[in-house]
Design an enzyme around this catalytic site. Structure first.
Site, mmCIF file in Angstrom:
data_model
loop_
_atom_site.group_PDB
_atom_site.id
_atom_site.type_symbol
_atom_site.label_atom_id
_atom_site.label_comp_id
_atom_site.label_asym_id
_atom_site.label_seq_id
_atom_site.Cartn_x
_atom_site.Cartn_y
_atom_site.Cartn_z
ATOM 1 N N SER A 180 -42.878 36.672 -4.553
ATOM 2 C CA SER A 180 -41.576 37.359 -4.614
ATOM 3 C C SER A 180 -41.561 38.742 -3.978
ATOM 4 O O SER A 180 -40.523 39.202 -3.519
ATOM 5 C CB SER A 180 -41.108 37.444 -6.066
ATOM 6 O OG SER A 180 -42.081 38.077 -6.876
ATOM 7 N N LYS A 206 -35.156 40.551 -3.618
ATOM 8 C CA LYS A 206 -33.894 41.103 -4.143
ATOM 9 C C LYS A 206 -32.861 41.376 -3.051
ATOM 10 O O LYS A 206 -31.662 41.296 -3.288
ATOM 11 C CB LYS A 206 -34.176 42.375 -4.938
ATOM 12 C CG LYS A 206 -34.839 42.093 -6.264
ATOM 13 C CD LYS A 206 -34.678 43.240 -7.232
ATOM 14 C CE LYS A 206 -35.174 42.847 -8.615
ATOM 15 N NZ LYS A 206 -36.650 42.667 -8.679
ATOM 16 N N GLU A 250 -27.009 48.677 -12.046
ATOM 17 C CA GLU A 250 -27.924 49.287 -13.001
ATOM 18 C C GLU A 250 -29.322 48.903 -12.568
ATOM 19 O O GLU A 250 -29.520 47.883 -11.901
ATOM 20 C CB GLU A 250 -27.634 48.808 -14.422
ATOM 21 C CG GLU A 250 -28.418 47.594 -14.886
ATOM 22 C CD GLU A 250 -27.924 46.287 -14.287
ATOM 23 O OE1 GLU A 250 -26.767 46.229 -13.843
ATOM 24 O OE2 GLU A 250 -28.723 45.329 -14.260
HETATM 25 C C1 LIG Z 1 -37.377 42.146 -9.694
HETATM 26 C C2 LIG Z 1 -38.556 41.380 -9.302
HETATM 27 C C3 LIG Z 1 -38.929 40.184 -9.973
HETATM 28 C C4 LIG Z 1 -38.212 39.667 -11.184
HETATM 29 O O1 LIG Z 1 -36.872 39.342 -11.016
HETATM 30 P P1 LIG Z 1 -36.380 37.828 -10.957
HETATM 31 O O2 LIG Z 1 -34.897 37.938 -11.076
HETATM 32 O O3 LIG Z 1 -36.993 37.119 -12.121
HETATM 33 O O4 LIG Z 1 -36.819 37.266 -9.679
HETATM 34 C C5 LIG Z 1 -40.005 39.459 -9.495
HETATM 35 N N1 LIG Z 1 -40.724 39.896 -8.441
HETATM 36 C C6 LIG Z 1 -40.415 41.038 -7.781
HETATM 37 C C7 LIG Z 1 -41.246 41.449 -6.612
HETATM 38 C C8 LIG Z 1 -39.321 41.814 -8.181
HETATM 39 O O5 LIG Z 1 -39.021 42.942 -7.525
#
Ligand SMILES: *Cc1c(COP(=O)(O)O)cnc(C)c1O
Length: 395
Positions: free
Chosen positions: A376, A89, A111
């Protein structure tokens, strides 16, 4: 076939900008300026420098040897979990805060549901010395206290929203209301959702992920594309970031993993591509989970980041055209995959990312396939959940 946004803000049948008239000026300003800013030399210099020095990029593309042996193929993990603040993010927030500065905005609003996007936003605001206001449903404020404390420590003002179901969609409404009344503020959206140009702007800011995968694979295996990319989808920002430079290269198969929660047919799920239908959510046309009369259905997933009733319009288009394959993983399958990675590689993944890992179990790969899984985020924030299930999964 075009997989990128068109001049009207659409991805095939999806996208657009369905906003109240009061927001036209704000959105128009962004539509008129975002591309020029993103492509300018001064923006690129600042953005790239921050990604390197502050976020810690490039994130490694790690060959997971023991995981590869288990699945009898070649698995590389794109380590977004190693970024500052622990997930992808921050890539987007660093970029958007710079866009805000280029537009001379003094105040940032956002938000947040689980608080992850709120923390990333509060982080870049502290870095830039900008005022930060985060809208968060009262229910979420209660259940995500560690992230609320983090945002406050970073200097953000967290406003609990008491209307409606007191969760993410109500926080979004309140942020819109504030934005209308404060046009000098900049609204940082955390995924590839919302009115055009947000989905395209966020996708471009996350595309650093696939840009790096391209040259990292070239360095490692002498070939600049994989056979598969697997990513989890909440709104879809980490997924599109990992796909971006490969969208037109159909040698690369794209697997998007949604959260099935307690099962597709259980009534407790967030598998939008299966359970959803076209409609308007957060100012764009996309697939969303809704009742027959168009009321948004409450989604469910063990992972807060995937607990979202829609998907970004680009993903609705990628599914409809068959460019990306929609799969899903239940809470149970994700937990299993999370514990497996922990014990095979010494990496505790975010439960969101564990959904992507769960797809390894559901697909058959060839011995010489190159499979990239976008990791992610890291699992520190999920320790409470993992520990609750430890005895079930670790024997
Ligand atoms: C917020 C988040 C997601 C989901 O958000 P996407 O916009 O689909 O990437 C996935 N993995 C993690 C670690 C997150 O913090």
């Amino acid at each position: 076939m075009n997989y990128f946004v068109d001049t009207k803000g659409y991805y095939g049948n999806y996208g657009g900008s369905f906003i109240p008239e009061m927001l036209y000026a704000n959105i128009q300003e962004l539509q008129d300026n975002y591309l020029q800013i993103l492509e300018s030399e001064s923006f690129q210099k600042q953005y790239r420098e921050l990604l390197t020095e502050y976020v810690g990029r490039p994130s490694p593309l790690y060959f997971a040897k023991r995981l590869s042996e288990k699945y009898n193929t070649n698995i590389y993990l794109k380590r977004e979990d190693l970024n500052h603040t622990g997930a992808h993010k921050i890539n987007n927030c660093v970029g958007q805060v710079l866009v805000a500065q280029h537009l001379n905005k003094k105040k940032i609003i956002a938000e947040t549901g689980a608080g992850q996007h709120g923390v990333a936003t509060a982080t870049v605001c502290a870095l830039m010395g900008l005022e930060c206001i985060v809208f968060m449903g009262e229910v979420d404020v209660e259940r995500q206290q560690p992230n609320v404390k983090r945002m406050e420590m970073l200097g953000a003002q967290v406003i609990p929203v008491k209307s409606g179901s007191k969760t993410l969609k109500d926080a979004t409404n309140e942020a819109f209301r504030f934005w209308i009344n404060n046009p000098d503020s900049f609204y940082i959206i955390g995924s590839v959702v919302g009115a055009h140009p947000y989905p395209d702007m966020v996708a471009r800011l996350q595309s650093i992920i696939s840009e790096e995968i391209t040259w990292q694979l070239a360095e490692k295996i002498g070939r600049n594309y994989p056979d598969y990319i697997i990513a989890c989808i909440g709104g879809g920002s980490n997924a599109i970031g990992a796909y971006y430079h490969f969208l037109n290269d159909t040698r690369v198969k794209l697997i998007s993993v949604e959260a099935a929660g307690k099962g597709i047919d259980s009534g407790k799920s967030a598998a939008t591509s299966i359970l959803g239908s076209p409609g308007i959510l957060h100012a764009s046309k996309t697939l969303l989970m809704q009742t027959k009369d168009g009321q948004v259905t409450e989604p469910y997933s063990i992972s807060a980041g995937l607990d979202y009733p829609g998907i970004g319009p680009v993903h609705a288009h990628l599914f409809e055209t068959g460019r990306a394959i929609a799969q899903n993983a239940t809470d149970d399958e994700a937990l299993q995959a999370g514990f497996l990675l922990t014990r095979l590689e010494g990496i505790i993944p975010a439960i969101e990312s564990a959904h992507a890992l769960a797809a390894l179990e559901k697909n058959t790969f060839k011995k010489d396939d190159i499979v990239v899984v976008n990791l992610s985020g890291r699992g520190d924030k999920d320790m409470g959940t993992y520990l609750k299930y430890k005895d079930v999964y670790l024997k």
